[in-house]
Design a protein around this motif. Structure first.
Motif, PDB file in Angstrom:
ATOM      1  N   ARG A  50       0.834  -1.208   0.000  1.00  0.00           N
ATOM      2  CA  ARG A  50       0.000   0.000   0.000  1.00  0.00           C
ATOM      3  C   ARG A  50       0.865   1.252   0.000  1.00  0.00           C
ATOM      4  NH1 ARG A  50      -3.246  -2.859   3.674  1.00  0.00           N
ATOM      5  NH2 ARG A  50      -2.312  -1.753   5.409  1.00  0.00           N
ATOM      6  N   ILE A  51       1.950   1.222   0.775  1.00  0.00           N
ATOM      7  CA  ILE A  51       2.871   2.357   0.811  1.00  0.00           C
ATOM      8  C   ILE A  51       3.452   2.598  -0.577  1.00  0.00           C
ATOM      9  CG2 ILE A  51       5.099   3.177   1.695  1.00  0.00           C
ATOM     10  CD1 ILE A  51       4.377   1.618   4.316  1.00  0.00           C
ATOM     11  N   GLN A  52       3.892   1.525  -1.230  1.00  0.00           N
ATOM     12  CA  GLN A  52       4.477   1.659  -2.562  1.00  0.00           C
ATOM     13  C   GLN A  52       3.433   2.179  -3.563  1.00  0.00           C
ATOM     14  OE1 GLN A  52       5.705  -1.861  -4.759  1.00  0.00           O
ATOM     15  NE2 GLN A  52       7.597  -0.809  -5.311  1.00  0.00           N
ATOM     16  N   GLU A  53       2.221   1.661  -3.507  1.00  0.00           N
ATOM     17  CA  GLU A  53       1.170   2.126  -4.413  1.00  0.00           C
ATOM     18  C   GLU A  53       0.862   3.612  -4.195  1.00  0.00           C
ATOM     19  OE1 GLU A  53      -2.255  -0.372  -3.921  1.00  0.00           O
ATOM     20  OE2 GLU A  53      -1.164  -2.169  -4.541  1.00  0.00           O
ATOM     21  N   GLU A  54       0.790   4.010  -2.931  1.00  0.00           N
ATOM     22  CA  GLU A  54       0.531   5.414  -2.629  1.00  0.00           C
ATOM     23  C   GLU A  54       1.649   6.298  -3.176  1.00  0.00           C
ATOM     24  OE1 GLU A  54       0.949   7.362   1.435  1.00  0.00           O
ATOM     25  OE2 GLU A  54      -1.239   7.184   1.223  1.00  0.00           O
ATOM     26  N   GLN A  55       2.878   5.845  -3.029  1.00  0.00           N
ATOM     27  CA  GLN A  55       4.008   6.617  -3.541  1.00  0.00           C
ATOM     28  C   GLN A  55       3.971   6.691  -5.071  1.00  0.00           C
ATOM     29  OE1 GLN A  55       6.363   8.514  -1.787  1.00  0.00           O
ATOM     30  NE2 GLN A  55       4.681   8.154  -0.359  1.00  0.00           N
ATOM     31  N   HIS A  56       3.573   5.617  -5.719  1.00  0.00           N
ATOM     32  CA  HIS A  56       3.422   5.639  -7.180  1.00  0.00           C
ATOM     33  C   HIS A  56       2.359   6.652  -7.589  1.00  0.00           C
ATOM     34  CE1 HIS A  56       5.302   1.453  -8.191  1.00  0.00           C
ATOM     35  NE2 HIS A  56       6.176   2.303  -7.689  1.00  0.00           N
ATOM     36  N   ASP A  57       1.273   6.724  -6.813  1.00  0.00           N
ATOM     37  CA  ASP A  57       0.216   7.701  -7.101  1.00  0.00           C
ATOM     38  C   ASP A  57       0.747   9.132  -7.039  1.00  0.00           C
ATOM     39  OD1 ASP A  57      -1.589   5.634  -7.418  1.00  0.00           O
ATOM     40  OD2 ASP A  57      -2.510   5.888  -5.436  1.00  0.00           O
ATOM     41  N   TYR A  58       1.756   9.373  -6.191  1.00  0.00           N
ATOM     42  CA  TYR A  58       2.366  10.694  -6.072  1.00  0.00           C
ATOM     43  C   TYR A  58       3.511  10.894  -7.064  1.00  0.00           C
ATOM     44  CZ  TYR A  58      -0.211  11.297  -1.708  1.00  0.00           C
ATOM     45  OH  TYR A  58      -1.199  11.410  -0.766  1.00  0.00           O
ATOM     46  N   GLY A  59       3.776   9.897  -7.888  1.00  0.00           N
ATOM     47  CA  GLY A  59       4.834  10.025  -8.887  1.00  0.00           C
ATOM     48  C   GLY A  59       6.194   9.554  -8.415  1.00  0.00           C
TER      49      GLY A  59
END
Length: 63
Positions: free
Chosen positions: A37-46
């Motif tokens: 989830r942390i990685q996905e959230e960071q991907h969402d922020y670029g």
């Protein structure tokens, strides 16, 4: 780090601007899910630089 009793890694750890890797070993499935989830959230922020490593070590029991 080995984290047998850890249940979750807080999402806020992804806010660390210099964080490049989260490596976990021998953890509960819920810990791996929180790291993803942390990685996905960071991907969402670029932020595509954060890498995760999830390892399960097999323990050998010798009689």
């Amino acid at each position: 780090m080995r984290c047998y009793d850890l249940e979750e890694i807080p999402l806020e750890i992804g806010d660390i601007p210099t964080l490049e890797l989260i490596q976990i070993e021998d953890c509960r499935q819920c810990v791996g899910e929180s790291v993803r989830r942390i990685q996905e959230e960071q991907h969402d922020y670029g932020n595509y630089y954060l890498r995760i490593g999830i390892s399960k070590t097999r323990k050998v029991i010798v009689p």
